[in-house]
Design a protein around this motif. Structure first.
Motif, PDB file in Angstrom:
ATOM      1  N   ALA A   1       0.838  -1.195   0.000  1.00 55.27           N
ATOM      2  CA  ALA A   1       0.000   0.000   0.000  1.00 55.27           C
ATOM      3  C   ALA A   1       0.876   1.249   0.000  1.00 55.27           C
ATOM      4  N   TYR A   2       2.052   1.144   0.648  1.00 55.22           N
ATOM      5  CA  TYR A   2       2.969   2.280   0.742  1.00 55.22           C
ATOM      6  C   TYR A   2       4.399   1.825   0.449  1.00 55.22           C
ATOM      7  N   ILE A   3       5.139   2.679  -0.247  1.00 52.00           N
ATOM      8  CA  ILE A   3       6.589   2.568  -0.328  1.00 52.00           C
ATOM      9  C   ILE A   3       7.148   3.855   0.249  1.00 52.00           C
ATOM     10  N   VAL A   4       7.923   3.730   1.322  1.00 56.61           N
ATOM     11  CA  VAL A   4       8.529   4.899   1.967  1.00 56.61           C
ATOM     12  C   VAL A   4       9.991   4.960   1.531  1.00 56.61           C
ATOM     13  N   ALA A   5      10.354   6.026   0.820  1.00 57.67           N
ATOM     14  CA  ALA A   5      11.708   6.178   0.298  1.00 57.67           C
ATOM     15  C   ALA A   5      12.448   7.250   1.084  1.00 57.67           C
ATOM     16  N   ASP A   6      13.530   6.851   1.742  1.00 56.52           N
ATOM     17  CA  ASP A   6      14.433   7.797   2.380  1.00 56.52           C
ATOM     18  C   ASP A   6      15.365   8.288   1.283  1.00 56.52           C
ATOM     19  N   ALA A   7      15.019   9.420   0.682  1.00 60.96           N
ATOM     20  CA  ALA A   7      15.722   9.911  -0.509  1.00 60.96           C
ATOM     21  C   ALA A   7      17.100  10.424  -0.119  1.00 60.96           C
ATOM     22  N   GLY A   8      18.127   9.730  -0.560  1.00 64.52           N
ATOM     23  CA  GLY A   8      19.490  10.083  -0.171  1.00 64.52           C
ATOM     24  C   GLY A   8      20.189  10.948  -1.201  1.00 64.52           C
ATOM     25  N   CYS A   9      21.500  11.067  -0.990  1.00 65.67           N
ATOM     26  CA  CYS A   9      22.297  11.972  -1.819  1.00 65.67           C
ATOM     27  C   CYS A   9      22.680  11.360  -3.162  1.00 65.67           C
ATOM     28  N   ILE A  10      22.229  10.123  -3.457  1.00 65.79           N
ATOM     29  CA  ILE A  10      22.608   9.520  -4.742  1.00 65.79           C
ATOM     30  C   ILE A  10      21.900  10.189  -5.909  1.00 65.79           C
ATOM     31  N   PHE A  11      20.816  10.881  -5.632  1.00 73.53           N
ATOM     32  CA  PHE A  11      20.053  11.498  -6.723  1.00 73.53           C
ATOM     33  C   PHE A  11      20.723  12.797  -7.172  1.00 73.53           C
ATOM     34  N   ASN A  12      21.186  12.820  -8.423  1.00 77.94           N
ATOM     35  CA  ASN A  12      21.693  14.068  -8.973  1.00 77.94           C
ATOM     36  C   ASN A  12      20.548  15.054  -9.169  1.00 77.94           C
ATOM     37  N   ARG A  13      19.384  14.485  -9.519  1.00 77.91           N
ATOM     38  CA  ARG A  13      18.177  15.285  -9.704  1.00 77.91           C
ATOM     39  C   ARG A  13      17.074  14.675  -8.842  1.00 77.91           C
ATOM     40  N   PRO A  14      17.056  15.006  -7.554  1.00 79.19           N
ATOM     41  CA  PRO A  14      16.082  14.388  -6.651  1.00 79.19           C
ATOM     42  C   PRO A  14      14.643  14.605  -7.083  1.00 79.19           C
ATOM     43  N   TRP A  15      14.401  15.662  -7.866  1.00 69.41           N
ATOM     44  CA  TRP A  15      13.030  15.925  -8.302  1.00 69.41           C
ATOM     45  C   TRP A  15      12.500  14.834  -9.226  1.00 69.41           C
ATOM     46  N   LYS A  16      13.384  13.997  -9.793  1.00 66.30           N
ATOM     47  CA  LYS A  16      12.910  12.874 -10.605  1.00 66.30           C
ATOM     48  C   LYS A  16      12.102  11.903  -9.742  1.00 66.30           C
ATOM     49  N   LEU A  17      12.565  11.674  -8.510  1.00 62.64           N
ATOM     50  CA  LEU A  17      11.811  10.846  -7.570  1.00 62.64           C
ATOM     51  C   LEU A  17      10.617  11.615  -7.027  1.00 62.64           C
ATOM     52  N   LEU A  18      10.817  12.872  -6.694  1.00 60.03           N
ATOM     53  CA  LEU A  18       9.756  13.659  -6.078  1.00 60.03           C
ATOM     54  C   LEU A  18       8.555  13.816  -7.021  1.00 60.03           C
ATOM     55  N   GLU A  19       8.815  13.863  -8.324  1.00 65.35           N
ATOM     56  CA  GLU A  19       7.727  14.023  -9.294  1.00 65.35           C
ATOM     57  C   GLU A  19       6.767  12.840  -9.282  1.00 65.35           C
ATOM     58  N   VAL A  20       7.258  11.638  -8.958  1.00 63.71           N
ATOM     59  CA  VAL A  20       6.394  10.451  -8.979  1.00 63.71           C
ATOM     60  C   VAL A  20       5.878  10.091  -7.591  1.00 63.71           C
ATOM     61  N   SER A  21       6.207  10.898  -6.607  1.00 66.39           N
ATOM     62  CA  SER A  21       5.782  10.621  -5.236  1.00 66.39           C
ATOM     63  C   SER A  21       4.366  11.146  -4.989  1.00 66.39           C
ATOM     64  N   GLY A  22       3.616  10.396  -4.182  1.00 68.14           N
ATOM     65  CA  GLY A  22       2.288  10.857  -3.812  1.00 68.14           C
ATOM     66  C   GLY A  22       2.350  11.979  -2.798  1.00 68.14           C
ATOM     67  N   LYS A  23       3.381  11.942  -1.958  1.00 68.65           N
ATOM     68  CA  LYS A  23       3.592  12.994  -0.969  1.00 68.65           C
ATOM     69  C   LYS A  23       5.089  13.129  -0.737  1.00 68.65           C
ATOM     70  N   ILE A  24       5.548  14.367  -0.598  1.00 70.08           N
ATOM     71  CA  ILE A  24       6.962  14.651  -0.325  1.00 70.08           C
ATOM     72  C   ILE A  24       7.054  15.238   1.075  1.00 70.08           C
ATOM     73  N   ILE A  25       7.682  14.536   1.963  1.00 68.35           N
ATOM     74  CA  ILE A  25       7.753  14.957   3.360  1.00 68.35           C
ATOM     75  C   ILE A  25       9.118  15.589   3.605  1.00 68.35           C
ATOM     76  N   MET A  26       9.114  16.858   4.002  1.00 73.52           N
ATOM     77  CA  MET A  26      10.357  17.592   4.250  1.00 73.52           C
ATOM     78  C   MET A  26      10.442  17.983   5.717  1.00 73.52           C
ATOM     79  N   PRO A  27      11.259  17.274   6.496  1.00 69.68           N
ATOM     80  CA  PRO A  27      11.445  17.679   7.893  1.00 69.68           C
ATOM     81  C   PRO A  27      12.207  18.997   7.960  1.00 69.68           C
ATOM     82  N   GLU A  28      11.749  19.869   8.842  1.00 69.02           N
ATOM     83  CA  GLU A  28      12.390  21.183   8.989  1.00 69.02           C
ATOM     84  C   GLU A  28      13.782  21.028   9.601  1.00 69.02           C
ATOM     85  N   PRO A  29      14.814  21.644   9.009  1.00 64.58           N
ATOM     86  CA  PRO A  29      16.173  21.572   9.568  1.00 64.58           C
ATOM     87  C   PRO A  29      16.242  22.203  10.947  1.00 64.58           C
TER      88      PRO A  29
END
Length: 323
Positions: A231-259
């Motif tokens: 039902a869910y895939i939770v991706a801890d998006a790491g630094c391997i993405f040169n263009r992280p928005w490629k993953l973010l574009e296909v995500s149902g929700k993008i969770i950004m914890p405040e620094p």
């Protein structure tokens, strides 16, 4: 046309029925499962069904009688497993994963009425409890539906918690590279379980994920979503993405914890400005900012099941899923 089935043959009726019920209730295999306790009963249904898979405890005489397309023996010895054998005294979930692993090229598509929601936890900053929050979200999502957690950090630091024995992300990516969708069964068999959710153990070698380009990684996630029962895939998006928005574009929700620090907040601000200036409005609409309350028991310590279930993390995770 005959109905295609998976037959489970075992003298222990309770065992055969429970495994059959699990397969049918979870849709774990692409065929309806039927339970049998005798070769004679199995033989009687041979003309009615097309037996695609036979899981059998005991002797091999049933194979010659019903001629299944694939045959796997359920054995009691966990130490000397051969190519067509699966250890019977383990969880039903692990039995099915081992069965799928043995059947090369096996795949099972999700029904059209079912969808997998991809939740990406991302931040350009570091000090924000991103990975701990990701685990907390996976644990809470698992209360709602079957959940898979993947860390795409080259150095995840999670070996103490996610120390799988089934190959993990490194092997799953290898199977993906050589077989793509045809290897979906092998890919899914690399998952383990902890805290109520499945996971792919972090890559054992940083190059295993660094050599993937962003499009391949996204397609890999799509393969898990298409063929896995999640039902869910939770991706801890790491630094391997040169263009992280490629993953973010296909995500149902993008969770950004405040620094938690000034420089982290500056980085997050610059990322958000880039998203707006580049016209990636769809990403901007899916971002859900979350403030994880500072907890000194989280800072400076290794991530464990206890820290991932701490009040601060679980409270934030619930807000992420509800928001």
């Amino acid at each position: 046309m005959k109905e295609k089935v998976c037959c489970i043959l075992d003298p222990d009726e309770n065992y055969a029925v429970r495994l059959t019920d699990y397969i049918n209730e979870r849709g774990a295999l692409p065929y309806q499962a039927l339970a049998f306790t005798s070769t004679k009963a199995l033989e009687d249904c041979r003309d009615k069904y097309e037996i695609k898979l036979l899981l059998a405890g005991g002797g091999d005489e049933a194979v010659d009688i019903v001629s299944p397309e694939a045959y796997i023996r359920l054995v009691e010895d966990s130490e000397n497993i051969e190519a067509n054998e699966v250890y019977r005294y383990q969880s039903a979930d692990r039995i099915i994963k081992d069965v799928i692993s043995h059947i090369s090229g096996f795949s099972r598509k999700r029904g059209d009425n079912r969808t997998t929601k991809i939740l990406s936890v991302y931040s350009p900053a570091t000090k924000c409890f991103k990975t701990t929050l990701s685990l907390g979200i996976a644990a809470e999502a698992a209360r709602i539906g079957r959940t898979l957690f993947i860390s795409f950090e080259q150095f995840a630091g999670l070996g103490n918690l996610l120390s799988g024995t089934r190959g993990g992300l490194s092997d799953a990516l290898y199977y993906y590279k050589i077989g793509k969708e045809a290897a979906s069964g092998k890919i899914l068999s690399c998952t383990d379980s902890v805290m109520g959710f499945d996971f792919l153990a972090p890559a054992v070698c940083a190059d295993d994920i660094a050599e993937q380009n962003d499009d391949e990684t996204v397609d890999f996630i799509y393969t898990l979503a298409e063929y896995g029962d999640y039902a869910y895939i939770v991706a801890d998006a790491g630094c391997i993405f040169n263009r992280p928005w490629k993953l973010l574009e296909v995500s149902g929700k993008i969770i950004m914890p405040e620094p938690l620090d000034h420089m982290g907040r500056k980085k997050a601000s610059e990322f958000e400005n880039y998203i707006l200036l580049s016209g990636k409005n769809e990403i901007e609409r899916k971002i859900f900012k979350i403030n994880v309350s500072y907890d000194e028991t989280l800072a400076g310590y290794q991530i464990t099941a206890e820290t991932a279930r701490s009040f601060a993390i679980i409270n934030a995770a619930r807000r992420c899923l509800d928001g």
